[in-house]
Design a protein around this motif. Structure first.
Motif, short mmCIF file in Angstrom:
data_model
loop_
_atom_site.label_atom_id
_atom_site.label_comp_id
_atom_site.label_asym_id
_atom_site.label_seq_id
_atom_site.Cartn_x
_atom_site.Cartn_y
_atom_site.Cartn_z
N ALA A 171 62.05 43.54 49.01
CA ALA A 171 60.93 42.48 48.18
C ALA A 171 60.88 41.31 48.62
CB ALA A 171 62.31 41.25 47.87
N VAL A 172 60.64 41.10 50.39
CA VAL A 172 59.31 40.69 51.51
C VAL A 172 58.78 41.21 51.64
CG1 VAL A 172 59.42 39.40 53.50
CG2 VAL A 172 62.07 38.70 52.18
N ALA A 173 58.86 42.77 51.59
CA ALA A 173 58.35 43.20 52.29
C ALA A 173 56.87 43.70 50.68
CB ALA A 173 58.37 45.07 52.73
N LEU A 174 57.43 43.74 49.96
CA LEU A 174 57.28 43.41 48.56
C LEU A 174 55.89 42.47 48.19
CD1 LEU A 174 59.62 45.69 45.84
CD2 LEU A 174 57.44 46.26 46.81
N LEU A 175 56.08 41.37 48.50
CA LEU A 175 55.87 40.40 48.06
C LEU A 175 54.67 39.67 48.87
CD1 LEU A 175 57.79 36.58 48.00
CD2 LEU A 175 55.89 37.18 49.15
N THR A 176 55.47 40.13 50.27
CA THR A 176 53.68 40.52 51.58
C THR A 176 52.25 41.74 51.17
OG1 THR A 176 54.59 40.95 52.61
CG2 THR A 176 55.25 39.11 53.34
N GLN A 177 53.08 42.28 50.62
CA GLN A 177 52.48 43.16 49.61
C GLN A 177 50.86 42.84 48.91
OE1 GLN A 177 54.70 47.10 49.24
NE2 GLN A 177 52.62 47.76 48.02
N GLY A 178 52.15 41.90 47.99
CA GLY A 178 50.66 41.91 47.40
C GLY A 178 50.03 40.56 47.79
N SER A 179 50.71 39.22 48.98
CA SER A 179 49.34 38.64 49.26
C SER A 179 48.23 39.66 50.32
CB SER A 179 50.09 37.57 50.23
OG SER A 179 50.74 38.30 51.00
N ALA A 180 48.99 40.84 51.05
CA ALA A 180 47.95 40.60 51.92
C ALA A 180 46.67 41.91 50.88
CB ALA A 180 48.39 42.21 51.87
N TRP A 181 47.00 41.79 49.58
CA TRP A 181 45.71 42.48 48.36
C TRP A 181 45.38 41.29 48.05
CZ3 TRP A 181 43.67 46.85 47.74
CH2 TRP A 181 44.07 47.74 48.37
N MET A 182 45.92 39.46 47.74
CA MET A 182 45.53 38.67 47.55
C MET A 182 44.35 38.59 48.34
SD MET A 182 46.27 38.44 43.87
CE MET A 182 46.58 39.79 44.20
N ILE A 183 44.63 38.13 50.13
CA ILE A 183 43.89 37.92 51.04
C ILE A 183 42.44 38.28 50.51
CG2 ILE A 183 43.65 38.27 53.30
CD1 ILE A 183 46.91 37.56 53.55
N VAL A 184 42.49 39.60 50.58
CA VAL A 184 41.08 40.38 50.42
C VAL A 184 40.23 40.94 49.60
CG1 VAL A 184 41.49 41.76 52.43
CG2 VAL A 184 42.48 42.81 50.37
N ALA A 185 41.39 40.80 48.45
CA ALA A 185 40.96 41.01 46.57
C ALA A 185 40.28 39.95 46.08
CB ALA A 185 41.89 41.58 46.25
N ASP A 186 40.29 38.98 46.60
CA ASP A 186 40.01 36.94 46.30
C ASP A 186 38.98 37.02 46.55
OD1 ASP A 186 42.54 37.12 44.13
OD2 ASP A 186 42.82 35.63 45.24
N ARG A 187 38.81 37.28 48.14
CA ARG A 187 37.62 37.29 49.20
C ARG A 187 37.10 37.69 48.11
NH1 ARG A 187 41.64 35.18 52.45
NH2 ARG A 187 40.68 34.03 53.73
N MET A 188 36.77 39.09 47.77
CA MET A 188 35.52 39.68 47.17
C MET A 188 35.59 39.49 45.98
SD MET A 188 37.15 44.26 47.54
CE MET A 188 35.53 44.61 46.67
N GLN A 189 36.19 38.84 45.38
CA GLN A 189 35.92 37.88 44.17
C GLN A 189 35.25 36.95 43.79
OE1 GLN A 189 35.43 40.01 41.29
NE2 GLN A 189 35.11 38.48 39.29
N ALA A 190 35.80 36.40 45.48
CA ALA A 190 34.60 34.89 45.76
C ALA A 190 33.44 35.63 45.89
CB ALA A 190 35.68 34.50 46.77
N MET A 191 33.38 35.91 46.53
CA MET A 191 31.83 36.50 47.08
C MET A 191 30.86 36.75 46.16
SD MET A 191 31.57 35.70 50.04
CE MET A 191 30.00 36.38 51.07
N ALA A 192 31.80 37.62 44.62
CA ALA A 192 30.82 37.76 43.47
C ALA A 192 30.22 37.07 42.59
CB ALA A 192 31.80 39.07 43.19
N ALA A 193 31.15 35.99 42.71
CA ALA A 193 31.27 34.54 41.96
C ALA A 193 29.72 33.33 42.87
CB ALA A 193 32.05 33.54 42.06
N ALA A 194 29.98 33.53 44.46
CA ALA A 194 29.35 33.02 45.25
C ALA A 194 27.96 33.50 44.88
CB ALA A 194 28.95 32.50 46.82
N ASP A 195 27.75 34.78 44.68
CA ASP A 195 26.47 35.52 45.23
C ASP A 195 25.96 35.25 43.63
OD1 ASP A 195 24.53 36.82 46.37
OD2 ASP A 195 24.69 39.13 45.02
N GLY A 196 25.90 35.28 42.50
CA GLY A 196 25.90 34.82 41.18
C GLY A 196 26.66 36.24 40.06
#
Length: 493
Positions: free
Chosen positions: A292-317
């Motif tokens: 369960a811990v590995a699954l949770l951190t797997q989700g958080s690892a993707w949130m760390i990187v994917a949210d940065r990508m989508q934030a950069m898209a938003a910041a770029d207009g």
């Protein structure tokens, strides 16, 4: 060449080991190991084939591009520079949304199943079941909100828990086989078949993509140009072993036809841990918690990187409002986009709970297919963007290069793209290629839902995402005055 403006106040804290750990935490998918093993012995054959024919060229082209273009946002920047902001906005939305969909509709269900069976009974659709899933989702989001300097240790812990659990299980399965015989291997059927290939190719591609994900935090790496290629190579080798060996171990001990997608790993663990006698139940509980811990951190690892990508898209207009692209001045994380991911994952969890009247196996299979579809579709633009960058921007320094230069790079891109096209079609329209080639295929027996229900859920999700992406892009375009539409740019590094 111009790229989206850099994010201020980011701290460089990711070393080579951190990049590798994030890759391992994100890419090695506990939830698909059982799904792969349900394909029988030929799953092992196809893992080996795809590791050579897909993962190797995939790792080569992303190692070169990730080292040459290490800006924050990673794939968003690459597609934006190659094809423009609209294409990058559409691509990034599909890449990003895969993760809250996967977190809320797949990872949380597998974790709940393991917790219910081996740690504490939750039931199905109960208050305890909902509470566990909500805590799981928002704990993953919280680990993405904290500063990367601290959050990286959470994902590193998850990567360690994942490798430890897989290694312990594999070693135990070998000991069980020595004691009781590897009876499952005799009837596993390693000979490849067309039906097995088409059933496994989407989930295997899904299992092996994502090594470029840490590049979304490119401006937070200490030495991306030298660390990215090595990290991709090492984590790729680790991922191959962490899929191949446990699947082989499951097949060697699990009775034929009893490996399921949602419970394959823990069901096999229940069997082989019998060699520990009275320690069996405590060890199963321990491994279930690691699971369960590995699954949770797997989700958080993707949130760390994917949210940065989508934030950069938003910041770029490119997505509704630039406010969604704001990074917290102290934490250095896109908190607003993290919260959007949490709400999306929660909504998808609730929708998935009602998809198949509480049938966890059906929910898992269909939602996993949706996540596979959205992620693979995003690569339809990401992969060719790498070749465009290679051809149009030859002057950019490339600390690492694919063997045989541009020709070798082109061949690798074409090969990877062919795999992505095949996987996308099979994930979106399962059974159609089987029908074309005369391969028997029972849709309801495979998915436990009708084709109409399946396509409504998957195609409906894709259409909805396209509409949201287009609306987000047009909203930002309309609210921005022409004189303000010019974004700040910086030189490529």
């Amino acid at each position: 060449m111009s790229v989206p403006a850099s994010v201020p106040n980011l701290k460089r804290s990711l070393r080579r080991f951190d990049i590798m750990a994030i890759s391992v935490a994100a890419v090695i998918s506990f939830d698909v190991i059982g799904q792969i093993a349900s394909g029988g012995g030929q799953a092992v054959t196809w893992i080996a084939v795809i590791a050579v024919a897909f993962l190797l060229p995939y790792a080569l082209i992303f190692a070169e591009t990730g080292a040459a273009f290490p800006q924050e946002g990673g794939p968003y920047v690459w597609v934006e520079v190659a094809f423009g902001r609209l294409a990058a906005a559409l691509t990034t939305l599909f890449y990003w949304v895969t993760n809250p969909v996967w977190l809320g509709g797949s990872l949380v269900f597998v974790a709940a199943e393991a917790w219910d069976g081996f740690v504490f009974p939750l039931g199905s659709g109960t208050v305890a079941d909902y509470a566990f899933k909500l805590v799981f989702i928002w704990a993953a989001i919280l680990t993405a909100v904290v500063s990367l300097r601290r959050g990286k240790w959470i994902t590193t812990t998850g990567a360690g828990a994942k490798v430890l659990a897989l290694a312990f299980f594999t070693g135990t399965a070998v000991a069980y086989g020595v004691q009781h015989g590897f009876q499952g291997l005799s009837g596993a059927g390693f000979a490849p078949s067309g039906a097995g290939f088409l059933a496994l190719v989407p989930v295997l591609l899904f299992a092996f993509v994502g090594f470029e994900a840490p590049n979304a935090a490119g401006d937070e790496m200490l030495d991306a140009q030298h660390d990215v290629p090595v990290a991709i190579g090492v984590s790729g080798a680790i991922a191959t072993c962490c899929y191949l060996l446990p699947v082989l171990a499951i097949l060697s001990v699990a009775p034929g036809g009893q490996v399921t997608g949602v419970g394959g790993f823990m069901d096999a663990a229940r069997l082989v841990f019998g060699i520990y006698g009275g320690w069996r139940d405590p060890l199963l509980t321990f491994v279930a918690v690691l699971f369960a811990v590995a699954l949770l951190t797997q989700g958080s690892a993707w949130m760390i990187v994917a949210d940065r990508m989508q934030a950069m898209a938003a910041a770029d207009g490119g997505f509704f409002t630039r406010g969604l692209g704001a990074f917290h001045p102290r934490l250095g994380t896109p908190v607003r986009m993290n919260l959007v991911s949490g709400v999306t994952a929660t909504a998808f969890m609730v929708a998935a709970m009602h998809l198949a009247s509480g049938d966890t196996s059906s929910v898992f299979g269909v939602v996993l297919s949706v996540a596979i579809t959205t992620l693979l579709l995003s690569y339809l633009a990401v992969i060719p963007s790498l070749l465009v960058l290679r051809l149009r921007h030859r002057s950019v320094p490339r600390p690492y290069q694919v063997p045989f230069g541009t020709r070798g790079f082109t061949v690798a891109v074409v090969l990877v793209y062919a795999w992505i096209l095949l996987g996308s079609w099979v994930a979106l329209f399962p059974g159609t290629l089987e029908e074309l080639f005369g391969i028997p295929y029972d849709f309801r027996a495979t998915w436990s839902v009708s084709r109409l229900a399946f396509e409504t859920f998957t195609l409906g999700t894709v259409v909805l995402l396209l509409a949201v992406a287009a609306a987000g892009y047009m909203t930002q375009r309309m609210r921005t005055q022409p004189q303000d539409d010019e974004r700040e740019t910086g030189p490529a590094r």
